[in-house]
Design an enzyme around this catalytic site. Structure first.
Site, PDB file in Angstrom:
ATOM      1  CG  ASP A  13      -1.809   1.214   1.291  1.00 20.05           C
ATOM      2  OD1 ASP A  13      -2.672   1.358   0.417  1.00 20.05           O
ATOM      3  OD2 ASP A  13      -1.631   2.031   2.213  1.00 20.05           O
ATOM      4  CG  HIS A  14       2.712   2.561   3.437  1.00 18.78           C
ATOM      5  ND1 HIS A  14       3.223   2.726   4.699  1.00 18.78           N
ATOM      6  CD2 HIS A  14       1.356   2.609   3.585  1.00 18.78           C
ATOM      7  CE1 HIS A  14       2.238   2.867   5.572  1.00 18.78           C
ATOM      8  NE2 HIS A  14       1.088   2.792   4.914  1.00 18.78           N
ATOM      9  CB  THR A  59       5.832   6.540  -8.108  1.00 19.24           C
ATOM     10  OG1 THR A  59       6.236   5.495  -7.213  1.00 19.24           O
ATOM     11  CG2 THR A  59       6.901   7.618  -8.143  1.00 19.24           C
ATOM     12  CG  ASP A 112       8.251   2.875  -7.859  1.00 21.33           C
ATOM     13  OD1 ASP A 112       7.742   2.614  -6.756  1.00 21.33           O
ATOM     14  OD2 ASP A 112       8.205   4.004  -8.376  1.00 21.33           O
ATOM     15  CD  GLU A 148       1.149   4.515   9.142  1.00 22.03           C
ATOM     16  OE1 GLU A 148       0.676   3.359   8.990  1.00 22.03           O
ATOM     17  OE2 GLU A 148       0.712   5.497   8.531  1.00 22.03           O
TER      18      GLU A 148
END
Length: 749
Positions: free
Chosen positions: A222-223, A285, A289, A356
């Site tokens: 997700d990040h 982005t 990647d 987090e």
């Protein structure tokens, strides 16, 4: 104030040109329609910027024209980074002005042309307009900011571009106002916190088939894909107007009643420079990647490069193990447990959310170590390569490993076997890059669907020594772990603090995707631990965020996006949900509220598909998003021009087990497929007698994934020795990048 002057000059020039143009004959005006539209859009931009000056001279003003506050305006237009759409429009205007015989140039007197061009340079910076970006399709490496992936559409998928609407919005006004109105009832939708209280509870249940690696890995994905930031504006404590969208808390709320009157909530950052439907912006982005390692802008990427060994990434050294740790983020004010004298800080990485929770931080550390391990081997093997070439080659290899693990090991469990195969998501499926495929992250994926991972969050995180006996090390309580640096530097653990968390992921079971959410995130998120009524409820925030983004209801998405049969009654819902869940939905949304069910809520209540974590609607959304990420990415690792066939053979040997073997202290053995527990699955493939001892071989057998009652049917997933390449293969870096990329990379980080 000086920064406003070029905007004001440009505004006056634009206003005069637009006014003159509207006085032309109508048939000629049609020929210039596109140019006039650009000028009008820019005029609107500058007018908003000009409002700042009025605010500056009007002390005590709370809100200005159209409800925009000073901070809101400053945030939207004070920098290129926070308003990429404005920058794109100014650049487009510049290009049109450069066309000396073009319609816009003919409209503009020479003296005005010079002033406009000078003003644009002052606003954007001279370099931004004098060196127009050129995409060179022979460059073998991705850009850091995601540009030039699609040669015909260089900005597509880059940092700061809008999320993709794959289903019509459900804004109240069809344009921008949050979804608050009921489809059937006169009243508004039920309060987000009331929905959370009515549907969810904290009696979490675990899944015997999966390890907790899944939740931390999903968060890392997700990040890597999306970060939508809230606007930086001042909202009153419980404001529900303009860009403020607070969630009211009733006095009788079982957790927060009496302690808080609301959860403050600010609407997401969006492309405020474009007219029409509000589109939220992805600040990182789009691509898979590994931007969480390297960053999504050149400044971040450069700041992470090791000063002494510029082919490697900055790091600290674990005093217990000698292995790499993340470099310190000394600017993170929200970090708990900081000890300057001991050098204890939250970590710094390519994504700002790295700290987090400890599981996420640990996986960040794992991939930092993998880059530096590969960079060292490449340096040892290729002393004629420059630091920049080694950095880029290591980055390319890490990116390929990352993609291969996602598509070969993780995706089958969030799409199910049928969609995984029909969407050609497997590494052995035929593949051809398609520049017409838009891989941008779908709004429904970001703001509702991929938040399914929040149901997987455990109340505690297991840690394990090298013998994998988790009871020997105290668990980390999740409610105490948010943005807490101390767990990364626990010197009481001889085989490494970070390493103990990574080992624990391979033992601890994964929570189920269901209505049972950990109390750490529904009763105490980011609050003072064990203080009742402090913090947030993440489920409520998810529901409110979907409404903020104008995400349609669950039943609409099922039918319109996935093509499933319409849900016309609550009894129809019982085909895909348990009766108790359907009854809970009826109570909170009402007997005619089927088309009011919030997407996040409906998604996670569906019964899971065979051998999958999620139900059919989530699987549908995931299959579409990851298919577009595969076929719409020019640098996807399976594209024939990315690696030779011999190099691809080495990349495909990579498994998550191998990365953990190579980068975790004290590991001598591990199960070959780490997303599932240390277990021998007794049923053989088809009815034969053969068992697979290597997940690498198993995944290439043609029997993976499948819908058999045993998820790893025929696979011996007992722990195997890391030094057994026949069980856990090792990529041979000597066989990668046999060709030397001799090109000037000085401008890249």
């Amino acid at each position: 104030m000086k920064s406003l002057i070029p905007w004001v000059v440009l505004l006056l020039l634009l206003v005069s040109i637009v006014s003159a143009r509207h006085n032309e004959e109508s048939d000629e005006a049609e020929d210039f329609a596109d140019d006039i539209k650009i000028l009008e859009d820019l005029e609107d931009l500058i007018l908003r910027q000009g409002n700042i000056e009025a605010y500056i001279h009007h002390e005590g003003a709370g809100h200005g024209p159209n409800g925009r506050s000073p901070k809101n305006l400053l945030h939207q237009f004070s920098s290129i980074k926070t308003s990429p759409a404005a920058v794109r429009k100014l650049k487009k205007l510049w290009k049109k002005l450069e066309r000396k015989n073009g319609p816009l140039a003919k409209l503009t007197p020479n003296y005005d042309m010079d002033k406009i061009q000078s003003s644009i340079m002052d606003v954007l910076g001279r370099a931004a307009v004098t060196s127009t970006k050129h995409c060179d399709d022979t460059v073998p490496y991705r850009s850091i900011d995601g540009t030039c992936n699609n040669i015909d559409n260089p900005e597509q998928g880059s940092a700061g571009t809008p999320l993709l609407r794959v289903v019509d919005n459900a804004y109240d006004d069809g344009i921008s106002s949050p979804r608050t109105a009921s489809f059937y009832y006169v009243d508004a939708l039920p309060n987000a916190r009331d929905v959370s209280n009515s549907v969810f509870d904290s009696r979490t249940k675990t899944n015997q088939w999966f390890t907790s690696l899944g939740i931390h890995f999903a968060q890392l994905i997700d990040h890597d894909l999306v970060a939508v930031e809230a606007q930086e504006i001042e909202c009153g404590e419980c404001d529900v107007q303009n860009e403020c969208f607070a969630i009211t808390i009733e006095d009788d709320d079982p957790v927060f009643g009496g302690a808080q009157t609301c959860f403050p909530f600010t609407r997401s950052d969006h492309d405020s420079s474009s007219p029409g439907v509000r589109q939220q912006l992805n600040s990182i982005t789009t691509w898979l990647d590994a931007s969480f390692v390297y960053g999504s802008d050149k400044k971040t990427a450069q700041s992470l490069i090791d000063d002494d060994k510029p082919s490697s990434l900055k790091h600290l050294t674990d005093e217990k193990t000698g292995r790499d740790l993340l470099p310190p983020n000394k600017d993170l004010e929200a970090c708990a447990g900081v000890d300057e004298e001991a050098g204890i800080y939250c970590g710094l990485a390519g994504d700002g959310r790295v700290a987090e929770q400890p599981g996420l931080t640990s996986l960040h550390t794992l991939f930092l170590r993998e880059h530096n391990r590969i960079a060292k081997e490449l340096r040892d093997q290729n002393d004629e390569l420059s630091n920049q070439e080694i950095y880029q080659q290591a980055r390319k290899i890490v990116g390929a490993e990352w993609q291969h693990i996602i598509y070969n090991e993780f995706l089958p469990h969030i799409t199910g076997a049928e969609l995984y195969n029909s969407a050609n998501l497997g590494p052995t499926a035929e593949h051809q890059y398609d520049p017409d495929v838009d891989a941008s992250i779908a709004n429904v994926f970001s703001s509702a669907a991929f938040r399914f991972g929040h149901t997987l969050v455990p109340d505690s995180i297991s840690r394990a020594p090298k013998n994998y006996r988790t009871k020997q090390i105290k668990q980390i309580e999740m409610r105490e772990a948010f943005f807490n640096a101390t767990y990364m530097f626990d010197t009481s653990i001889p085989d490494g603090a970070v390493d103990s968390i990574l080992r624990g992921m391979t033992v601890q079971r994964l929570d189920k995707v269901d209505r049972h959410l950990a109390s750490a995130i529904t009763e105490n998120l980011f609050g003072e631990p064990l203080t009742k009524g402090d913090g947030f409820d993440l489920a409520s925030l998810n529901i409110q965020r979907g409404r903020d983004h104008g995400i349609p209801s669950y039943t609409v998405i099922r039918e319109k996006y996935c093509g499933f049969e319409p849900i016309q009654t609550y009894n129809d819902l019982k085909k895909v949900m348990r009766s108790r869940n359907v009854n809970a939905l009826r109570r909170v949304y009402g007997r005619h509220g089927l088309e009011d069910i919030d997407a996040f809520v409906g998604f996670i209540l569906e019964k899971p598909l065979p051998n999958a974590l999620v139900g059919p609607t989530l699987a549908c959304i995931f299959a579409d998003q990851f298919k577009r990420l595969k076929f719409g990415d020019r640098f996807f690792y399976k594209n024939p021009d990315q690696f030779t066939s011999d190099e691809m053979d080495e990349i495909e040997k990579v498994t998550m087990a191998r990365l953990m073997c190579d980068n975790i202290e004290g590991i001598t053995e591990i199960q070959p497929y780490v997303f599932m527990p240390n277990k021998k699955f007794q049923k053989a493939v088809d009815s034969g007698d053969r068992y697979y001892n290597s997940f690498y071989e198993y995944s290439r057998s043609g029997f993976w994934p499948h819908e058999d009652s045993f998820i790893l049917s025929g696979m011996n997933n007992r722990r195997a020795r890391c030094d057994r390449p026949d069980l856990i293969p090792r990529m041979d870096l000597a066989k990668l990048f046999t060709m030397k990329h001799k090109r000037d990379l000085e401008d890249e980080p």
